[in-house]
Write an enzyme that holds these catalytic residues in place. Structure first.
Site, PDB file in Angstrom:
ATOM      1  N   GLU A  93      29.384  51.714  38.759  1.00  0.00           N
ATOM      2  CA  GLU A  93      29.859  50.416  38.256  1.00  0.00           C
ATOM      3  C   GLU A  93      28.808  49.318  38.475  1.00  0.00           C
ATOM      4  OE1 GLU A  93      34.018  48.658  38.805  1.00  0.00           O
ATOM      5  OE2 GLU A  93      32.728  47.105  39.641  1.00  0.00           O
ATOM      6  N   SER A 105      34.244  48.508  44.007  1.00  0.00           N
ATOM      7  CA  SER A 105      34.237  49.902  43.530  1.00  0.00           C
ATOM      8  C   SER A 105      32.813  50.292  43.154  1.00  0.00           C
ATOM      9  CB  SER A 105      35.118  50.054  42.291  1.00  0.00           C
ATOM     10  OG  SER A 105      36.441  49.685  42.562  1.00  0.00           O
ATOM     11  N   ARG A 117      35.763  47.874  32.011  1.00  0.00           N
ATOM     12  CA  ARG A 117      34.497  47.607  32.728  1.00  0.00           C
ATOM     13  C   ARG A 117      33.304  47.669  31.763  1.00  0.00           C
ATOM     14  NH1 ARG A 117      37.980  46.526  35.833  1.00  0.00           N
ATOM     15  NH2 ARG A 117      38.075  46.974  38.062  1.00  0.00           N
TER      16      ARG A 117
HETATM   17  P1  FAD Z   1      26.102  40.016  39.614  1.00  0.00           P
HETATM   18  O1  FAD Z   1      26.468  41.079  40.558  1.00  0.00           O
HETATM   19  O2  FAD Z   1      25.084  39.020  40.067  1.00  0.00           O
HETATM   20  O3  FAD Z   1      25.660  40.619  38.233  1.00  0.00           O
HETATM   21  C1  FAD Z   1      26.387  41.664  37.632  1.00  0.00           C
HETATM   22  C2  FAD Z   1      25.757  41.970  36.265  1.00  0.00           C
HETATM   23  O4  FAD Z   1      25.949  40.857  35.396  1.00  0.00           O
HETATM   24  C3  FAD Z   1      24.248  42.165  36.323  1.00  0.00           C
HETATM   25  O5  FAD Z   1      23.910  43.136  35.362  1.00  0.00           O
HETATM   26  C4  FAD Z   1      23.669  40.823  35.926  1.00  0.00           C
HETATM   27  O6  FAD Z   1      22.404  40.934  35.305  1.00  0.00           O
HETATM   28  C5  FAD Z   1      24.707  40.332  34.934  1.00  0.00           C
HETATM   29  N1  FAD Z   1      24.870  38.875  34.897  1.00  0.00           N
HETATM   30  C6  FAD Z   1      25.329  38.096  35.905  1.00  0.00           C
HETATM   31  N2  FAD Z   1      25.397  36.820  35.486  1.00  0.00           N
HETATM   32  C7  FAD Z   1      24.965  36.801  34.194  1.00  0.00           C
HETATM   33  C8  FAD Z   1      24.795  35.786  33.216  1.00  0.00           C
HETATM   34  N3  FAD Z   1      25.089  34.500  33.473  1.00  0.00           N
HETATM   35  N4  FAD Z   1      24.303  36.136  32.001  1.00  0.00           N
HETATM   36  C9  FAD Z   1      23.988  37.424  31.719  1.00  0.00           C
HETATM   37  N5  FAD Z   1      24.127  38.429  32.613  1.00  0.00           N
HETATM   38  C10 FAD Z   1      24.613  38.121  33.821  1.00  0.00           C
HETATM   39  N6  FAD Z   1      35.065  43.689  39.664  1.00  0.00           N
HETATM   40  C11 FAD Z   1      36.169  43.829  38.906  1.00  0.00           C
HETATM   41  O7  FAD Z   1      36.095  43.903  37.679  1.00  0.00           O
HETATM   42  N7  FAD Z   1      37.421  43.885  39.485  1.00  0.00           N
HETATM   43  C12 FAD Z   1      37.590  43.810  40.817  1.00  0.00           C
HETATM   44  O8  FAD Z   1      38.720  43.868  41.295  1.00  0.00           O
HETATM   45  C13 FAD Z   1      36.439  43.656  41.639  1.00  0.00           C
HETATM   46  N8  FAD Z   1      36.557  43.593  42.981  1.00  0.00           N
HETATM   47  C14 FAD Z   1      35.451  43.465  43.754  1.00  0.00           C
HETATM   48  C15 FAD Z   1      35.609  43.399  45.140  1.00  0.00           C
HETATM   49  C16 FAD Z   1      34.510  43.274  45.960  1.00  0.00           C
HETATM   50  C17 FAD Z   1      34.702  43.212  47.469  1.00  0.00           C
HETATM   51  C18 FAD Z   1      33.206  43.200  45.409  1.00  0.00           C
HETATM   52  C19 FAD Z   1      32.004  43.023  46.278  1.00  0.00           C
HETATM   53  C20 FAD Z   1      33.035  43.271  44.019  1.00  0.00           C
HETATM   54  C21 FAD Z   1      34.156  43.414  43.186  1.00  0.00           C
HETATM   55  N9  FAD Z   1      34.044  43.500  41.786  1.00  0.00           N
HETATM   56  C22 FAD Z   1      35.175  43.608  41.003  1.00  0.00           C
HETATM   57  C23 FAD Z   1      32.715  43.488  41.131  1.00  0.00           C
HETATM   58  C24 FAD Z   1      32.156  42.063  40.901  1.00  0.00           C
HETATM   59  O9  FAD Z   1      32.790  41.122  41.701  1.00  0.00           O
HETATM   60  C25 FAD Z   1      32.284  41.638  39.427  1.00  0.00           C
HETATM   61  O10 FAD Z   1      31.611  42.552  38.598  1.00  0.00           O
HETATM   62  C26 FAD Z   1      31.700  40.249  39.189  1.00  0.00           C
HETATM   63  O11 FAD Z   1      31.951  39.826  37.882  1.00  0.00           O
HETATM   64  C27 FAD Z   1      30.195  40.187  39.436  1.00  0.00           C
HETATM   65  O12 FAD Z   1      29.827  38.837  39.435  1.00  0.00           O
HETATM   66  P2  FAD Z   1      28.432  38.360  40.032  1.00  0.00           P
HETATM   67  O13 FAD Z   1      28.269  36.921  39.677  1.00  0.00           O
HETATM   68  O14 FAD Z   1      28.352  38.690  41.455  1.00  0.00           O
HETATM   69  O15 FAD Z   1      27.430  39.221  39.156  1.00  0.00           O
HETATM   70  N1  EPU Z   2      43.011  56.467  46.421  1.00  0.00           N
HETATM   71  C1  EPU Z   2      42.642  57.563  47.169  1.00  0.00           C
HETATM   72  N2  EPU Z   2      41.856  57.367  48.257  1.00  0.00           N
HETATM   73  C2  EPU Z   2      41.430  56.136  48.640  1.00  0.00           C
HETATM   74  C3  EPU Z   2      41.822  55.008  47.880  1.00  0.00           C
HETATM   75  C4  EPU Z   2      42.612  55.215  46.762  1.00  0.00           C
HETATM   76  O1  EPU Z   2      43.014  58.706  46.874  1.00  0.00           O
HETATM   77  O2  EPU Z   2      40.695  56.048  49.629  1.00  0.00           O
HETATM   78  C5  EPU Z   2      43.816  56.702  45.204  1.00  0.00           C
HETATM   79  C6  EPU Z   2      45.283  56.365  45.352  1.00  0.00           C
HETATM   80  O3  EPU Z   2      46.002  57.376  44.676  1.00  0.00           O
HETATM   81  C7  EPU Z   2      45.444  55.072  44.568  1.00  0.00           C
HETATM   82  C8  EPU Z   2      44.349  55.207  43.511  1.00  0.00           C
HETATM   83  O4  EPU Z   2      43.304  55.930  44.151  1.00  0.00           O
HETATM   84  O5  EPU Z   2      46.692  54.969  44.015  1.00  0.00           O
HETATM   85  C9  EPU Z   2      43.827  53.882  42.979  1.00  0.00           C
HETATM   86  O6  EPU Z   2      43.369  53.073  44.062  1.00  0.00           O
HETATM   87  P1  EPU Z   2      43.430  51.466  44.012  1.00  0.00           P
HETATM   88  O7  EPU Z   2      44.803  51.026  43.657  1.00  0.00           O
HETATM   89  O8  EPU Z   2      42.831  50.945  45.264  1.00  0.00           O
HETATM   90  O9  EPU Z   2      42.555  51.098  42.774  1.00  0.00           O
HETATM   91  P2  EPU Z   2      41.127  51.632  42.281  1.00  0.00           P
HETATM   92  O10 EPU Z   2      41.335  52.442  41.048  1.00  0.00           O
HETATM   93  O11 EPU Z   2      40.357  52.269  43.390  1.00  0.00           O
HETATM   94  C10 EPU Z   2      40.700  49.655  40.657  1.00  0.00           C
HETATM   95  C11 EPU Z   2      39.497  48.846  40.317  1.00  0.00           C
HETATM   96  C12 EPU Z   2      39.343  47.711  41.307  1.00  0.00           C
HETATM   97  C13 EPU Z   2      40.573  46.816  41.231  1.00  0.00           C
HETATM   98  C14 EPU Z   2      41.807  47.650  41.570  1.00  0.00           C
HETATM   99  C15 EPU Z   2      43.106  46.883  41.387  1.00  0.00           C
HETATM  100  C16 EPU Z   2      37.917  50.280  39.181  1.00  0.00           C
HETATM  101  C17 EPU Z   2      36.659  51.060  39.281  1.00  0.00           C
HETATM  102  N3  EPU Z   2      38.307  49.680  40.304  1.00  0.00           N
HETATM  103  O12 EPU Z   2      40.435  50.255  41.916  1.00  0.00           O
HETATM  104  O13 EPU Z   2      38.213  46.934  40.928  1.00  0.00           O
HETATM  105  O14 EPU Z   2      40.487  45.728  42.120  1.00  0.00           O
HETATM  106  O15 EPU Z   2      41.868  48.816  40.707  1.00  0.00           O
HETATM  107  O16 EPU Z   2      43.352  46.678  40.031  1.00  0.00           O
HETATM  108  O17 EPU Z   2      38.506  50.193  38.121  1.00  0.00           O
HETATM  109  C18 EPU Z   2      35.843  46.792  41.231  1.00  0.00           C
HETATM  110  O18 EPU Z   2      35.744  46.995  40.022  1.00  0.00           O
HETATM  111  O19 EPU Z   2      34.851  46.574  41.970  1.00  0.00           O
HETATM  112  C19 EPU Z   2      37.165  46.783  41.846  1.00  0.00           C
HETATM  113  C20 EPU Z   2      37.356  46.623  43.152  1.00  0.00           C
END
Ligand code: FAD
Ligand code: EPU
Length: 341
Positions: A334, A238, A164
């Site tokens: 995050e 997250s 991240r």
């Molecule tokens: P924004 O939220 O608009 O911006 C994020 C940051 O990037 C800001 O600091 C912004 O200034 C900068 N930025 C955006 N575009 C540019 C650009 N073109 N040039 C320079 N800076 C820029 N993230 C994960 O890594 N893994 C996941 O599994 C994951 N799951 C998600 C699930 C949900 C339901 C949600 C809501 C979010 C999740 N995220 C996850 C976080 C998010 O989707 C990612 O970080 C994504 O890359 C953000 O994209 P965005 O276009 O919405 O960026």
């Molecule tokens: N868990 C709990 N309570 C809960 C949920 C989860 O105790 O309510 C524990 C369980 O033990 C589980 C562990 O947490 O095994 C991990 O949970 P999960 O598999 O849902 O993954 P996460 O670590 O919470 C990360 C990323 C996600 C990504 C998933 C799958 C981060 C901060 N988050 O979540 O990314 O989608 O793994 O790879 O690294 C994001 O960055 O926004 C995001 C959603």
């Protein structure tokens, strides 16, 4: 370039946080981005880049210029016998690019399906999920230097990717607007089933000879079962990073909390599950000032009443304080703040 003043960007962030930007512009070309930067410079405004708004916490009043680089376009180049380079504009939707690649048999992004947001944001935190990270398929990106207005190329080594993390959150923070990202993908199938939940999902359904479409569908299914849809329930995924601690600190915690989940990062470091730490403090499903910890996932904060950033951050602070008190671990946000505190 169509500049808007006093723009409420509530519908442009997935937490639905009401926030008024002093100035806002949606840029469809490099020329428009350059014009917008010139305007910001002339008016002494800081530039805040906004993509799809799925990982930001916009403060109530933003004094600067919020700029959305919505550059479109996809190009494919043959790289060598079994690799292609896929170059996409910063404003392309990430999941659409994943589907585009899977449909054409370009492998490597399928584990990253359904992550919300734009292509241009993907390198910022090196998006990751289900055993893969952007860095695994990253080739290069182009970014406009806000100070010099020059377009610069960043190769893999320049980006300093981590969990991240990237150079754009550290040494080069707030200095660049990413305009395009190029991925290096394989035309040969290389299923990545390293994430146990993904492998067992496919096994339980009797799917062998797994291909990229199977992985795409499985990841979509798992994600929908775990995370709330931001179109229905405002959230940013997250809310904290999973903390990485030394093996020594992990051993100390293990003595007091024998169930603590941990994943190996290296011989000297372990990654803990922030969701588990938060759940142990009793916050799961609980509200503070109408902002909630999601009932099904303790790492997701939801904002159903569309409260302002201060309220959302208030809950995050309370959670972080309790996790620190119980485990002596500091949680790191995050999503990124937009605006000045
Ligand atoms: P924004 O939220 O608009 O911006 C994020 C940051 O990037 C800001 O600091 C912004 O200034 C900068 N930025 C955006 N575009 C540019 C650009 N073109 N040039 C320079 N800076 C820029 N993230 C994960 O890594 N893994 C996941 O599994 C994951 N799951 C998600 C699930 C949900 C339901 C949600 C809501 C979010 C999740 N995220 C996850 C976080 C998010 O989707 C990612 O970080 C994504 O890359 C953000 O994209 P965005 O276009 O919405 O960026
Ligand atoms: N868990 C709990 N309570 C809960 C949920 C989860 O105790 O309510 C524990 C369980 O033990 C589980 C562990 O947490 O095994 C991990 O949970 P999960 O598999 O849902 O993954 P996460 O670590 O919470 C990360 C990323 C996600 C990504 C998933 C799958 C981060 C901060 N988050 O979540 O990314 O989608 O793994 O790879 O690294 C994001 O960055 O926004 C995001 C959603």
């Amino acid at each position: 370039m169509k500049l808007e003043h006093q723009k409420n960007i509530q519908m442009l962030n997935t937490l639905r946080i009401p926030s008024v930007a002093n100035a806002y512009v949606n840029c469809r070309s490099l020329l428009e981005i350059r014009q917008a930067i010139a305007w910001a410079c002339d008016h002494d405004k800081k530039v805040y880049v906004l993509g799809g708004g799925s990982n930001v916490i916009p403060l109530q009043h933003i004094q600067g210029l919020v700029l959305q680089p919505k550059l479109k376009g996809i190009e494919v180049f043959v790289h060598n016998n079994d690799e292609v380079l896929v170059k996409a504009g910063a404003g392309e939707n990430w999941h659409s690019i994943v589907c585009y690649c899977v449909e054409r048999g370009y492998h490597g992004v399928e584990n990253l399906a359904l992550i919300p947001g734009d292509m241009g944001a993907a390198p910022i935190q090196n998006i990751g999920a289900y055993g893969a990270e952007l860095k695994d398929v990253f080739w290069q990106l182009e970014a406009l230097n806000i100070q010099t207005q020059q377009l610069e190329v960043f190769d893999f080594a320049d980006c300093d990717f981590g969990y991240r993390d990237s150079v754009f959150k550290n040494a080069k923070r707030d200095q660049y607007i990413i305009t395009s990202v190029t991925l290096k993908l394989s035309t040969k199938a290389k299923p990545n089933l390293s994430y146990p939940a993904l492998a067992s999902h496919l096994r339980e359904r009797g799917i062998d000879n797994v291909d990229a479409k199977d992985i795409l569908n499985a990841v979509i299914h798992i994600r929908r079962s775990k995370l709330p849809d931001p179109r229905l329930v405002p959230n940013a995924g997250s809310f904290f990073k999973n903390p990485v601690v030394s093996v020594q600190q992990y051993q100390t915690l293990l003595a007091s909390f024998p169930d603590i989940p941990a994943y190996e990062v290296s011989l000297t470091q372990k990654k803990l599950a922030a969701a588990w730490l938060i759940e142990q403090t009793g916050w799961k499903g609980k509200p503070l000032d109408k902002v909630l910890v999601h009932k099904d996932h303790a790492l997701v904060l939801t904002n159903p009443s569309c409260e302002i950033a201060d309220k959302v951050l208030g809950l995050a602070d309370a959670i972080a304080r309790d996790v620190r008190a119980k485990f002596d671990i500091s949680l790191e946000l995050e999503p990124r703040l937009i605006g000045e505190l």
